[in-house]
Each structure stands twice: as structure tokens, then as C-alpha cells.
Design an enzyme around this catalytic site. Structure first.
Site, PDB file in Angstrom:
ATOM      1  N   HIS A 336       0.853  -1.186   0.000  1.00 45.53           N
ATOM      2  CA  HIS A 336       0.000   0.000   0.000  1.00 45.53           C
ATOM      3  C   HIS A 336       0.892   1.239   0.000  1.00 45.53           C
ATOM      4  O   HIS A 336       1.339   1.669   1.064  1.00 45.53           O
ATOM      5  CB  HIS A 336      -0.864   0.036   1.262  1.00 45.53           C
ATOM      6  CG  HIS A 336      -1.951  -0.986   1.302  1.00 45.53           C
ATOM      7  ND1 HIS A 336      -2.313  -1.624   2.483  1.00 45.53           N
ATOM      8  CD2 HIS A 336      -2.771  -1.473   0.347  1.00 45.53           C
ATOM      9  CE1 HIS A 336      -3.313  -2.458   2.234  1.00 45.53           C
ATOM     10  NE2 HIS A 336      -3.604  -2.389   0.946  1.00 45.53           N
ATOM     11  N   PHE A 536       4.306  -0.048   4.789  1.00 49.13           N
ATOM     12  CA  PHE A 536       4.770  -1.225   5.545  1.00 49.13           C
ATOM     13  C   PHE A 536       3.774  -2.378   5.466  1.00 49.13           C
ATOM     14  O   PHE A 536       3.589  -3.105   6.437  1.00 49.13           O
ATOM     15  CB  PHE A 536       5.053  -0.891   7.017  1.00 49.13           C
ATOM     16  CG  PHE A 536       5.536   0.504   7.296  1.00 49.13           C
ATOM     17  CD1 PHE A 536       6.511   1.099   6.501  1.00 49.13           C
ATOM     18  CD2 PHE A 536       5.027   1.242   8.354  1.00 49.13           C
ATOM     19  CE1 PHE A 536       6.956   2.385   6.753  1.00 49.13           C
ATOM     20  CE2 PHE A 536       5.465   2.526   8.615  1.00 49.13           C
ATOM     21  CZ  PHE A 536       6.426   3.097   7.819  1.00 49.13           C
ATOM     22  N   HIS A 537       3.149  -2.589   4.286  1.00 53.03           N
ATOM     23  CA  HIS A 537       2.138  -3.640   4.144  1.00 53.03           C
ATOM     24  C   HIS A 537       2.461  -4.574   2.973  1.00 53.03           C
ATOM     25  O   HIS A 537       1.669  -4.705   2.041  1.00 53.03           O
ATOM     26  CB  HIS A 537       0.763  -3.013   3.908  1.00 53.03           C
ATOM     27  CG  HIS A 537       0.259  -2.156   5.012  1.00 53.03           C
ATOM     28  ND1 HIS A 537      -0.778  -1.246   4.837  1.00 53.03           N
ATOM     29  CD2 HIS A 537       0.617  -2.067   6.313  1.00 53.03           C
ATOM     30  CE1 HIS A 537      -1.014  -0.625   5.980  1.00 53.03           C
ATOM     31  NE2 HIS A 537      -0.179  -1.107   6.886  1.00 53.03           N
ATOM     32  N   PRO A 538       3.592  -5.291   2.972  1.00 48.88           N
ATOM     33  CA  PRO A 538       3.887  -6.177   1.846  1.00 48.88           C
ATOM     34  C   PRO A 538       3.003  -7.420   1.848  1.00 48.88           C
ATOM     35  O   PRO A 538       2.653  -7.959   2.903  1.00 48.88           O
ATOM     36  CB  PRO A 538       5.355  -6.546   2.065  1.00 48.88           C
ATOM     37  CG  PRO A 538       5.540  -6.429   3.547  1.00 48.88           C
ATOM     38  CD  PRO A 538       4.662  -5.287   3.979  1.00 48.88           C
TER      39      PRO A 538
END
Length: 601
Positions: A336, A536-538
Site C-alpha cells: 500500500h 509497511f504492508h507487503p
């Protein structure tokens, strides 16, 4: 990349302050059963993050099963217990300290055109260092997963697991009680403290025709106060909520600071165990039933590739014997992206200040009552989701993160290093508002079209992988961001913020975009390419898919293709990233996986 000296010094001072505050009230569990390690377990779980801890804890409910969790990081540091200190966990010893490769299409105001990629390397994984927002995503996300050929992942099914995981303590969402769980391991509570700006943000949404909603209720469109993974004013990580109670059962062991280097296969391509490094020694442990890879959307494909599972040409290039040629491993990386730097200044007293963290009044209030600013991650206030303009309007393509502070809140001491701006750019652009109170609205793409990769740097499992999110490579992502910027400006232009809080948009021309007409679509496109980065949303790098998809990695029961005895259980299995933060969905995946495994065995 080395951590900036100012950040290291600040983190050390924070550690000292926290130790002084908590004194004897510190979690003393070192999460290390290495002295009692068995030669073989029924299940080995690689990674103690949000999904790994959930699946391990649930498997240990079967008394005759022996379960081992191997975690590369150490126990949670003291500062992780206090929500207000969370920013200091970024790029710390509890973080993998990964960085992206230089980006071709964006991050032009960041060091080396790259950014830090925070991921928890600690017991509890990213749930120990994150910003604690509990967001499930949109019901249409999960119905879409099933429509892609993944039965059992529709919203009606996964809602049971969200509720099973949750112990909802809040009072704000009484009208949507049927969407929340009671009695689950994970404590979810109302946000205990908010800056005065929070009320203005919610009123701004109402001015624009949006309701105040429960973001985890029936519909997602609207403005909301963030629900938090919190218990009694402190962090509720999966280490605390899942692992610690499970350790009391006696059939679950965990070894921290144990870096798994390879999944071992026999001649029939069945996983039989793993090797790991612990305290300078290489050790081996065997699995009677399954190895469960829960190392996250970066760590899981990395481990599979160094173990010989992945794109054959890439593995051969690094001299790794190919066990199975799976081209989808490490592909389909999604994140994101969000924009940092859409900033407003406000009158004193409306936002947050760094003094909140060290104010003796607030410290006493936290220690005695578990109330005040220290109960909330620094600056985190609320979210919003706007109607989509393409397709289903109630399946949003934008989320808005409202922070009651600016990137210049600390006069340039450490926040800019956490974000990753070039220092020369920071001082040139944000210099005039250093130390002033304000807020930041970060439009975030919930369904980006750009796709990236995770690849090996070398065959050495200790070498960091090459992380290429390929941000903004799809032109539609920039177009969506422009729409998100305009909606953010509309929020800031409401009387609820302009009049009540004297909000003023910081309209200094962005360096690098001075050749564009200010305020035009081309200007905001330029702004996006200079200021957007990771949230920080892999996800997505071990894609769940039917056999017809050549880039699928696991099936709908999360079993790894081409081998037996391995499942992948974390956010990497998402075929498409969900419309919200990933901690709650990752825990749901762990819960769902545990039932799938129990059904098989």
C-alpha cells in the site's frame, strides 16, 4: 544501510526512559526453549509474526502434537509495551532494517530513491513494532479471493476467523456488535487518547457527506477512529495474546534468535525438517507432519528460494539446486503506497508534540491509570475510505491516514530519518514549519495495480533479499493518487478544520516539481512520484491460486505446489492485497490455516 546516528542516539535515550518508567514491570520472558529442544516435532513454524503465532498457538491446542516456533529475532523490547513509543522501534534492533532497491518511477525525494521497509524481527513479528491499527479490509476483498479460484476464503467464511481471533473490549461500536468477537486471544479496544484534531477530522468527514463508521463493520466507506490492538493501555501483540498462553500448555516450544536457513526435503520432495543458526551454531530439527513457513511476504519467498523452491533460472543463477521450478515465488509483490508530506499547520494545542512523550504529567497518568498520549502510537488518529469512482463504489481504492503531526514535528531530529527523506530536501522544504503543530493526511492506495518482486541477492540465507515494490510503475496508480490528494485537500478545507483548528495547508512548491503549474494534475502527479512510499504492508509473494494460474504458489489449503509437507501461512498468500492494514488479516490467515491443518490431520 547504516542507521543515522541521531536516530540511534534517540532510540537509546528512549530505551533508558522506558526502563526507568516501567522499572520492575517489564516482560521478562526470553522466549527461548533451546535448552529443551526435541530432535523432532509434529509441526515446525518458521516465524512468530501475526500469522505464525496464531497458527502455532492453535495447533498446540491438540495436546498430543509437539509444535516448535523458530524466530530470527529476540524477545520484545521494553519500549514495545508502551504504544506511544512505537516510532522508535522502526529501524531498531527489532526491525530487519531492510531497504528497497532504488525505484525507477518514484521516491525521488528519498535517500537513493529508496525507502526503509520496516518488518518485525522480534518475537511477535510486526505486531510487536507496528502502529497497532486493527483493520480487516473490505468484504469484497475476500469474495474476490474466492472468485479467483480459492474456495473457502469468501467474506462469510473469513469473518468467523476474524471474530474467533478477537476479544473486542471497545464501547464505540455497539451498533455493529455482531461483527465483533468476544473471548478470542487478541485484545481490540477503543483508542484511549486522541488529539483535539481527531474530533475535527470526524466532523470534516460529516461536512463532506460521510458518516462516522465502524471500519470493521458491514461497510467500509466513511471516517473512523482507529481501533487498536491494545489491552489496558498497552500493546496487544501476538507474542502476548497467542504465544505466551500457549507456552503454558507444555507442547509448544519457541526458540528466539534462531535464523532458519533452509527447509530440508527428502528424495520424494517431502519436507522433513529445517536447519537454523542459533548462538553461532548450525542446528537441525525434524518435522513429523509439516513445516509451516510464516516468515512474512519478504521472508517466506526468500527462505523458499534459498531452499530450492522458486524460479529455476533465478535459482540456477545463484548456484542453488532446483527442487521445484515455481516462477511465482517472490513475484506479485504488492504494498500500500501512501504519500507523506500533505501537511497542514494548526493552532497550538490542536495537535501533538514531542513533549507529550516526556511530560511528567503524562508519564504519571500512564503509569497510574494507563491513560493519556502514551496509550496511543505517536500521531495515529483515524482513517477514512472514500467512494471509488471506478467499478463498485463501495470497494474503495483509497484509504486516508490521519496523523496529528507533521514530518517536521521534531525539528528534524529523527522523524525524517524514519521516513527516509534526503536531509537536504527536508531542510529546504519543511524548514519553515519545523516544530510547529499540524497534521498530515496520507492518501494510501488500497488496491494498487503496480506489482514488484522479491529476489535473492546471493545464495547466502543471511544476505538481505532484493526488495523491489516497483512503486507507481502502473500509470493508473498515479491517477488514483491525484484523486486521493484532491479529496485530502477537501478534508483540510472544511470549516471543522480551517475554522475550529485554524488549519492552513502548507502550499510551498515541492522541490523537483517547480516546473509544473502549481495545483494542476501534472503538479500532483509530480508530487506523488517524489513523496509516495511504503506503508509497511507487503503481501502477495507466495500467491494462493488454482492450478490454472502459472504464477500460483500455494493452493486454497495453503499447501506449497510441487512438494509435500509444506504450507505457507502469512500475508504472502494474498492473491490481491486487502483494502486496509494487514495485521488483522494476517492473524485471520493463521487462524484459518490452523483449522485447515487440523482437518487434514
Amino acid at each position: 544501510m547504516r542507521r543515522p546516528a541521531t536516530l540511534v542516539i534517540t532510540q537509546s535515550l528512549v530505551r533508558f526512559l522506558v526502563l526507568f518508567m516501567l522499572k520492575g514491570n517489564i516482560d521478562q520472558d526470553n522466549y527461548d526453549d533451546s535448552a529443551h529442544l526435541l530432535p523432532q516435532y509434529d509441526f515446525i513454524v518458521v516465524g512468530s509474526g501475526s500469522a505464525g503465532s496464531a497458527v502455532a498457538s492453535r495447533l498446540a491446542e491438540v495436546r498430543e502434537w509437539k509444535v516448535l516456533v523458530l524466530e530470527s529475532g529476540g524477545p520484545p523490547p521494553p519500549e514495545s509495551q508502551i504504544p506511544g513509543m512505537n516510532a522508535f522501534l522502526m529501524q531498531s534492533e527489532s526491525d530487519w532494517n531492510y531497504f528497497t532497491v532504488p525505484q525507477k518511477h518514484g521516491l525521488f525525494n528519498y535517500n537513493n530513491n529508496a525507502c526503509a521497509f520496516p518488518l518485525g524481527r522480534v518475537v511477535g513479528g510486526s505486531s510487536t513494532i507496528n502502529w497497532m491499527m486493527y483493520v480487516r479490509g473490505n468484504s469484497r476483498d475476500y469474495d474476490h479471493w474466492q472468485a479467483l479460484g480459492n474456495p473457502g476464503w469468501d467474506y462469510h467464511t473469513v469473518l468467523r476467523y476474524f471474530k474467533k481471533a478477537e476479544h473486542y473490549r471497545g464501547t464505540r461500536n455497539k451498533n455493529t456488535a455482531e461483527y465483533h468477537g468476544r473471548g478470542g486471544p487478541l485484545s481490540v479496544d477503543d483508542k484511549r487518547w486522541g488529539a483535539p484534531l481527531l474530533a475535527g477530522y470526524l466532523k470534516a468527514g460529516q461536512e463532506l457527506g460521510y458518516s462516522v463508521i465502524d471500519a470493521n463493520g458491514p461497510e467500509q466507506i466513511g471516517f473512523s477512529v482507529a481501533d487498536m490492538t491494545q489491552v489496558d493501555g498497552g500493546r496487544s501483540s501476538v507474542a502476548q495474546s497467542y504465544l505466551r498462553p500457549a507456552l503454558d500448555r507444555g507442547n509448544l516450544h519457541i526458540v528466539s534468535r534462531a535464523h532458519v536457513t533452509q527447509v530440508l526435503f527428502d528424495d520424494d520432495k517431502r519436507a522433513v525438517g529445517v536447519t537454523f543458526e542459533h548462538l553461532g551454531k548450525v542446528r537441525k530439527v525434524l518435522a513429523r507432519r509439516e513445516v509451516i513457513v510464516s516468515a512474512g511476504a519478504i521472508g517466506s519467498p526468500h527462505l523458499l528460494m534459498v531452499s530450492g523452491i522458486g524460479p529455476a533460472q533465478h535459482l540456477t543463477q545463484h548456484g542453488i539446486p532446483v527442487v521445484v521450478d515455481l516462477p511465482g515465488v517472490g513475484s506479485n509483490l504488492q504494498d500500500h503506497p501512501s504519500i507523506f508530506g500533505l501537511t497542514w499547520t494548526v493552532k497550538p494545542g490542536s495537535g501533538v508534540s514531542l513533549f507529550n512523550l516526556v511530560n511528567p504529567v503524562h508519564i504519571r497518568n500512564y503509569l497510574n491509570n494507563r491513560q493519556g498520549p502514551l496509550t496511543s502510537p505517536m500521531g495515529v488518529e483515524g482513517n477514512a475510505w472514500s467512494l471509488a469512482e471506478v467499478g463498485d463504489p463501495f470497494w474503495p481504492d483509497l484509504q486516508y491516514l490521519f496523523m496529528s503531526g507533521t514530518p517536521a514535528l521534531d525539528d528534524g531530529l529523527f522523524i525524517t530519518d524514519i521516513i527516509g527523506f534526503r536531509r537536504d530536501f527536508f531542510h529546504r522544504y519543511f524548514g519553515p514549519i519545523k516544530g510547529q503543530q499540524g497534521f498530515n493526511i496520507g492518501p494510501m492506495l488500497t488496491r494498487p495495480k503496480s506489482r514488484g518482486t522479491v529476489r535473492l541477492r546471493s545464495r547466502n540465507p543471511r544476505d538481505p533479499p532484493l526488495i523491489d515494490p516497483n512503486f507507481l510503475s502502473h500509470p493508473d496508480d498515479v491517477t488514483t493518487f491525484i484523486r486521493g490528494i484532491k479529496f485530502s485537500l477537501a478534508i483540510g478545507n472544511t470549516s471543522a478544520l480551517k475554522i475550529d483548528h485554524e488549519a492552513k495547508f502548507y502550499d510551498k512548491v515541492l522541490p523537483g516539481c517547480d516546473k509544473e503549474v502549481y495545483g494542476s494534475d501534472s503538479y500532483w502527479a509530480c508530487f506523488t512520484r517524489h513523496m509516495a512510499q511504503t506503508t509497511f504492508h507487503p503481501a502477495g509473494t507466495c500467491k494462493m491460486a488454482p492450478p490454472s494460474d502459472p504464477y500460483g504458489v500455494v493452493d486454497h489449503t495453503l499447501k506449497l505446489r510441487g512438494v509435500s509437507g509444506v504450507r505457507v501461512v502469512d500475508a504472502s498468500i494474498m492473491p490481491q492485497i486487502v483494502s486496509g492494514n494487514l495485521n488483522a488479516p494476517a492473524i485471520m490467515i493463521g487462524e484459518r490455516a490452523a483449522d485447515l491443518i487440523k482437518q487434514d490431520w
